[in-house]
Design a protein around this motif. Structure first.
Motif, PDB file in Angstrom:
ATOM      1  N   PRO A   5       1.007  -9.111   9.137  1.00 44.14           N
ATOM      2  CA  PRO A   5       0.907  -7.928   9.921  1.00 44.14           C
ATOM      3  C   PRO A   5       0.765  -6.491   9.001  1.00 44.14           C
ATOM      4  CG  PRO A   5       2.928  -8.992  10.847  1.00 44.14           C
ATOM      5  CD  PRO A   5       2.385  -9.863   9.212  1.00 44.14           C
ATOM      6  N   ALA A   6      -0.004  -5.709   9.450  1.00 44.78           N
ATOM      7  CA  ALA A   6      -0.194  -4.355   8.497  1.00 44.78           C
ATOM      8  C   ALA A   6       1.151  -3.933   8.057  1.00 44.78           C
ATOM      9  CB  ALA A   6      -1.011  -3.494   9.536  1.00 44.78           C
ATOM     10  N   GLU A   7       2.036  -3.734   8.938  1.00 42.99           N
ATOM     11  CA  GLU A   7       3.218  -3.143   8.487  1.00 42.99           C
ATOM     12  C   GLU A   7       4.058  -3.779   7.303  1.00 42.99           C
ATOM     13  OE1 GLU A   7       4.413  -5.375  12.417  1.00 42.99           O
ATOM     14  OE2 GLU A   7       2.803  -3.884  11.570  1.00 42.99           O
ATOM     15  N   ASP A   8       3.705  -5.031   7.058  1.00 47.55           N
ATOM     16  CA  ASP A   8       4.183  -5.809   6.222  1.00 47.55           C
ATOM     17  C   ASP A   8       3.392  -5.455   4.866  1.00 47.55           C
ATOM     18  OD1 ASP A   8       6.105  -6.801   8.048  1.00 47.55           O
ATOM     19  OD2 ASP A   8       5.180  -8.853   7.866  1.00 47.55           O
ATOM     20  N   THR A   9       2.452  -4.859   4.933  1.00 46.76           N
ATOM     21  CA  THR A   9       1.637  -4.462   3.809  1.00 46.76           C
ATOM     22  C   THR A   9       1.762  -3.056   2.902  1.00 46.76           C
ATOM     23  OG1 THR A   9      -0.647  -4.194   4.803  1.00 46.76           O
ATOM     24  CG2 THR A   9       0.042  -6.452   4.376  1.00 46.76           C
ATOM     25  N   ARG A  10       2.584  -2.301   3.634  1.00 43.00           N
ATOM     26  CA  ARG A  10       2.485  -1.001   3.355  1.00 43.00           C
ATOM     27  C   ARG A  10       4.013  -0.537   3.143  1.00 43.00           C
ATOM     28  NH1 ARG A  10       4.455   1.420   8.040  1.00 43.00           N
ATOM     29  NH2 ARG A  10       3.329   0.448  10.014  1.00 43.00           N
ATOM     30  N   ASP A  11       4.124   0.199   2.042  1.00 44.52           N
ATOM     31  CA  ASP A  11       5.539   0.877   1.793  1.00 44.52           C
ATOM     32  C   ASP A  11       5.383   2.321   1.586  1.00 44.52           C
ATOM     33  OD1 ASP A  11       7.771   1.570   1.060  1.00 44.52           O
ATOM     34  OD2 ASP A  11       8.095   0.461  -0.872  1.00 44.52           O
ATOM     35  N   LEU A  12       5.940   3.256   2.713  1.00 45.01           N
ATOM     36  CA  LEU A  12       5.571   4.645   2.780  1.00 45.01           C
ATOM     37  C   LEU A  12       6.739   5.509   2.106  1.00 45.01           C
ATOM     38  CD1 LEU A  12       3.918   4.748   6.078  1.00 45.01           C
ATOM     39  CD2 LEU A  12       2.813   4.279   3.933  1.00 45.01           C
ATOM     40  N   GLY A  13       7.712   4.708   1.599  1.00 39.06           N
ATOM     41  CA  GLY A  13       8.966   5.328   1.182  1.00 39.06           C
ATOM     42  C   GLY A  13       8.683   6.480   0.094  1.00 39.06           C
ATOM     43  N   ALA A  14       7.779   6.271  -0.853  1.00 35.90           N
ATOM     44  CA  ALA A  14       7.377   7.097  -1.947  1.00 35.90           C
ATOM     45  C   ALA A  14       6.573   8.450  -1.209  1.00 35.90           C
ATOM     46  CB  ALA A  14       6.570   6.485  -2.993  1.00 35.90           C
ATOM     47  N   LEU A  15       5.575   8.042  -0.387  1.00 34.19           N
ATOM     48  CA  LEU A  15       4.953   9.038   0.214  1.00 34.19           C
ATOM     49  C   LEU A  15       5.492   9.909   1.193  1.00 34.19           C
ATOM     50  CD1 LEU A  15       2.001  10.114   0.623  1.00 34.19           C
ATOM     51  CD2 LEU A  15       1.683   8.418   2.663  1.00 34.19           C
ATOM     52  N   LYS A  16       6.384   9.353   1.867  1.00 37.36           N
ATOM     53  CA  LYS A  16       7.405  10.169   2.725  1.00 37.36           C
ATOM     54  C   LYS A  16       8.150  11.286   1.837  1.00 37.36           C
ATOM     55  CE  LYS A  16       7.878   6.972   6.336  1.00 37.36           C
ATOM     56  NZ  LYS A  16       8.702   6.092   7.237  1.00 37.36           N
ATOM     57  N   TYR A  17       8.533  10.767   0.702  1.00 32.02           N
ATOM     58  CA  TYR A  17       9.682  11.605  -0.284  1.00 32.02           C
ATOM     59  C   TYR A  17       8.551  12.619  -0.888  1.00 32.02           C
ATOM     60  CZ  TYR A  17      12.453  12.678  -4.282  1.00 32.02           C
ATOM     61  OH  TYR A  17      13.058  13.216  -5.297  1.00 32.02           O
TER      62      TYR A  17
ATOM     63  N   THR B   1       0.723  -1.167   0.049  1.00 29.54           N
ATOM     64  CA  THR B   1      -0.044  -0.078   0.019  1.00 29.54           C
ATOM     65  C   THR B   1       0.896   1.215  -0.076  1.00 29.54           C
ATOM     66  OG1 THR B   1      -1.658  -1.187   1.235  1.00 29.54           O
ATOM     67  CG2 THR B   1      -1.827   1.166   1.204  1.00 29.54           C
ATOM     68  N   VAL B   2       0.664   2.255  -1.057  1.00 22.73           N
ATOM     69  CA  VAL B   2       1.651   3.398  -1.058  1.00 22.73           C
ATOM     70  C   VAL B   2       0.726   4.681  -0.884  1.00 22.73           C
ATOM     71  CG1 VAL B   2       3.105   2.143  -2.598  1.00 22.73           C
ATOM     72  CG2 VAL B   2       1.061   3.407  -3.481  1.00 22.73           C
ATOM     73  N   LEU B   3      -0.452   4.690  -0.880  1.00 20.93           N
ATOM     74  CA  LEU B   3      -1.320   5.993  -0.933  1.00 20.93           C
ATOM     75  C   LEU B   3      -2.858   5.765  -0.555  1.00 20.93           C
ATOM     76  CD1 LEU B   3      -0.956   9.116  -1.797  1.00 20.93           C
ATOM     77  CD2 LEU B   3      -2.003   8.201  -3.939  1.00 20.93           C
ATOM     78  N   LEU B   4      -3.454   6.621   0.332  1.00 20.09           N
ATOM     79  CA  LEU B   4      -4.829   6.825   0.408  1.00 20.09           C
ATOM     80  C   LEU B   4      -5.489   7.561  -0.523  1.00 20.09           C
ATOM     81  CD1 LEU B   4      -7.243   6.430   2.415  1.00 20.09           C
ATOM     82  CD2 LEU B   4      -6.624   8.600   3.338  1.00 20.09           C
TER      83      LEU B   4
ATOM     84  N   ASP C  41      -4.581  14.038   4.558  1.00 16.91           N
ATOM     85  CA  ASP C  41      -5.210  12.931   4.888  1.00 16.91           C
ATOM     86  C   ASP C  41      -4.397  11.904   4.850  1.00 16.91           C
ATOM     87  OD1 ASP C  41      -7.747  14.408   4.808  1.00 16.91           O
ATOM     88  OD2 ASP C  41      -8.165  13.970   2.798  1.00 16.91           O
ATOM     89  N   ASN C  42      -3.617  11.650   3.833  1.00 12.71           N
ATOM     90  CA  ASN C  42      -2.598  10.692   3.915  1.00 12.71           C
ATOM     91  C   ASN C  42      -1.613  10.569   4.961  1.00 12.71           C
ATOM     92  OD1 ASN C  42      -2.294   8.860   1.283  1.00 12.71           O
ATOM     93  ND2 ASN C  42      -3.345  10.487   0.671  1.00 12.71           N
TER      94      ASN C  42
ATOM     95  N   ALA D 158      -1.899  11.733   8.040  1.00 12.32           N
ATOM     96  CA  ALA D 158      -2.685  11.508   9.296  1.00 12.32           C
ATOM     97  C   ALA D 158      -3.003   9.786   9.298  1.00 12.32           C
ATOM     98  CB  ALA D 158      -3.964  12.166   9.427  1.00 12.32           C
ATOM     99  N   PHE D 159      -3.463   9.391   7.907  1.00  9.83           N
ATOM    100  CA  PHE D 159      -3.969   7.726   7.873  1.00  9.83           C
ATOM    101  C   PHE D 159      -2.976   7.051   8.126  1.00  9.83           C
ATOM    102  CE2 PHE D 159      -5.430   4.396   5.065  1.00  9.83           C
ATOM    103  CZ  PHE D 159      -6.337   3.804   5.736  1.00  9.83           C
ATOM    104  N   PHE D 160      -1.640   7.256   7.751  1.00  7.20           N
ATOM    105  CA  PHE D 160      -0.351   6.564   7.733  1.00  7.20           C
ATOM    106  C   PHE D 160       0.494   6.896   9.048  1.00  7.20           C
ATOM    107  CE2 PHE D 160      -1.615   5.880   3.211  1.00  7.20           C
ATOM    108  CZ  PHE D 160      -1.725   4.596   3.218  1.00  7.20           C
ATOM    109  N   GLY D 161      -0.129   7.557   9.741  1.00  6.66           N
ATOM    110  CA  GLY D 161       0.600   8.119  11.115  1.00  6.66           C
ATOM    111  C   GLY D 161       2.046   8.881  10.731  1.00  6.66           C
ATOM    112  N   LEU D 162       1.996   9.665   9.625  1.00  9.94           N
ATOM    113  CA  LEU D 162       3.195  10.230   9.523  1.00  9.94           C
ATOM    114  C   LEU D 162       3.185  11.722  10.426  1.00  9.94           C
ATOM    115  CD1 LEU D 162       3.718   9.756   5.865  1.00  9.94           C
ATOM    116  CD2 LEU D 162       4.820   8.472   7.648  1.00  9.94           C
ATOM    117  N   SER D 163       2.157  12.148  10.068  1.00 10.11           N
ATOM    118  CA  SER D 163       1.962  13.550  11.155  1.00 10.11           C
ATOM    119  C   SER D 163       0.263  13.628  11.330  1.00 10.11           C
ATOM    120  CB  SER D 163       2.665  14.874  10.229  1.00 10.11           C
ATOM    121  OG  SER D 163       2.061  15.246   9.141  1.00 10.11           O
ATOM    122  N   GLY D 164      -0.030  14.661  12.293  1.00  5.95           N
ATOM    123  CA  GLY D 164      -1.360  14.764  12.452  1.00  5.95           C
ATOM    124  C   GLY D 164      -2.007  13.527  12.997  1.00  5.95           C
ATOM    125  N   GLU D 165      -3.433  13.496  13.239  1.00  2.23           N
ATOM    126  CA  GLU D 165      -4.250  12.560  13.903  1.00  2.23           C
ATOM    127  C   GLU D 165      -5.365  12.040  12.868  1.00  2.23           C
ATOM    128  OE1 GLU D 165      -5.298  13.783  17.789  1.00  2.23           O
ATOM    129  OE2 GLU D 165      -3.310  14.007  18.373  1.00  2.23           O
TER     130      GLU D 165
END
Length: 395
Positions: free
Chosen positions: A376-388, A165-168, A339-340, A342-349
């Motif tokens: 586990p949920a963490e094994d199904t997401r890759d937030l590298g691109a979203l963080k970038y 998963t890479v994006l909401l 929204d993204n 907050a949803f992925f826990g990068l910032s906000g709530e």
């Protein structure tokens, strides 16, 4: 006292010799050879699959390719939030005819990010799952817009695709609805025939409604529908007393028969979240393509939120069953960068995060089906691109 040698002594010596011979034959490997020759079926057959290895093992050793030389194929089932994808890709195609129609306008991904991408339309979520499973190289897709509950349910069967998963993309805030004829309220659902497509996110919404009404799954009679789009027809034809599907479809069907809508996802606006899922091998091989897709979708989504006319026009062309496309966008708007985060826990709530939604859905479906445990949920997401992308655009 004189000892007498009886037959027991010879038996003991024979057993000792046999035991010593067995130990020697086992250590020398003779027993394995005899087993392989005379009892080959007793050896356990192990089936290997791509899921047994990391998804990125086939990525180039030197410079990782920027983008594929072919079009990037992104599968989706129509929702209001899909308007951003349609604007980004310039319209929709199908797997049977993936070429862009002659004279079609270029999408934002092509004009702003030099990426040839196609939005591939699917009528049923299970067909989209199969396309993601096989990949674009084998007649499928590279990425897919799926609800989190579908990903949680299908994660074990999608193991070889290593979905990430890479994006909401967006949330349903009234797009899915439960409509009924002759059923005045949720408390009256007991014993009624409930029609729902078991392979769609509407099924997850139906389970939430039962929990809200204090009912068990056995308290209603389930009627399996061939697709979400069959919900309104099932209610009109009397095949079900209650149906769960898309608002534009089931609300009209209920009204035609003097029924009404009992509940919508506006009552649970954080339950059905659509996310963009990439095949693990595609994300590892073309990380820049993933970043460009994210940028294009976020830009297109922002444009739709400011001025929905273009997105509504494209959405109305591919999914007239959603009803008024502008209303469809309002009930399932594209997600923003905030929204993204907050949803992925990068910032906000966020009231519900991706990990919470995935884990709860996975636990529920395992409880119902008693199938293979999902990852586990963490094994199904890759937030590298979203963080970038998030860091590049700032707060």
């Amino acid at each position: 006292m004189k000892l007498h040698r009886g037959p027991g002594l010879f038996l003991f010596l024979a057993l000792c010799v046999l035991g010593a011979g067995y130990v020697f034959a086992s250590r020398a490997g003779y027993l394995d050879r005899l087993q392989a020759r005379f009892f080959p079926s007793t050896r356990e057959a192990v089936r290997l699959s791509p899921g047994d290895f990391p998804a990125g093992v086939a990525a180039p050793v030197a410079d990782v390719a920027s983008v594929p030389l072919r079009p990037v194929l992104i599968g989706f089932t129509p929702r209001g939030s899909a308007s951003a994808l349609l604007v980004a890709a310039g319209g929709a195609t199908t797997l049977d005819n993936p070429a862009t129609p002659p004279g079609a306008a270029q999408g934002l991904l092509k004009t702003a990010y030099a990426l040839d991408a196609r939005a591939v339309l699917f009528a049923r979520e299970e067909e989209l799952k199969q396309a993601l499973s096989v990949g674009a190289e084998n007649g499928g897709v590279d990425m897919a817009a799926l609800s989190v509950d579908r990903l949680a349910s299908w994660a074990p069967t999608l193991r070889d695709a290593a979905p990430r998963t890479v994006l909401l993309v967006g949330r349903s805030r009234g797009q899915e609805a439960m409509a009924a004829v002759g059923v005045p309220d949720l408390a009256s659902l007991r014993g009624k025939r409930v029609g729902v497509y078991p392979g769609g996110s509407s099924h997850y919404f139906a389970l939430w409604i039962l929990a809200r009404a204090g009912l068990r799954t056995s308290d209603v009679r389930w009627v399996d529908l061939p697709s979400t789009l069959d919900a309104g027809r099932a209610l009109r034809e009397g095949r079900a007393d209650v149906v769960v599907g898309l608002w534009g479809d089931v609300e009209l069907a209920a009204r035609d028969r003097g029924g009404k809508v009992l509940a919508t996802t506006a009552d649970a606006p954080h339950l059905l979240a659509t996310v963009l899922v990439a095949r693990g091998d595609f994300a590892a091989r073309y990380p820049d393509a993933v970043r460009r897709v994210l940028r294009g979708l976020l830009d297109a989504g922002q444009g739709v939120l400011k001025s929905p006319a273009a997105g509504a026009r494209l959405l109305g062309e591919v999914a007239p069953y959603l009803g008024d496309p502008s209303e469809a966008i309002r009930s399932a708007p594209p997600a923003t960068l905030a929204d993204n985060r907050a949803f992925f826990g990068l910032s906000g709530e966020a009231p519900v995060t991706y990990d919470e939604l995935f884990q709860s859905a996975a636990a529920l479906f395992q409880k119902l089906n008693r199938g293979t445990a999902p990852p586990p949920a963490e094994d199904t997401r890759d937030l590298g691109a979203l963080k970038y992308v998030s860091e590049a655009r700032g707060p």
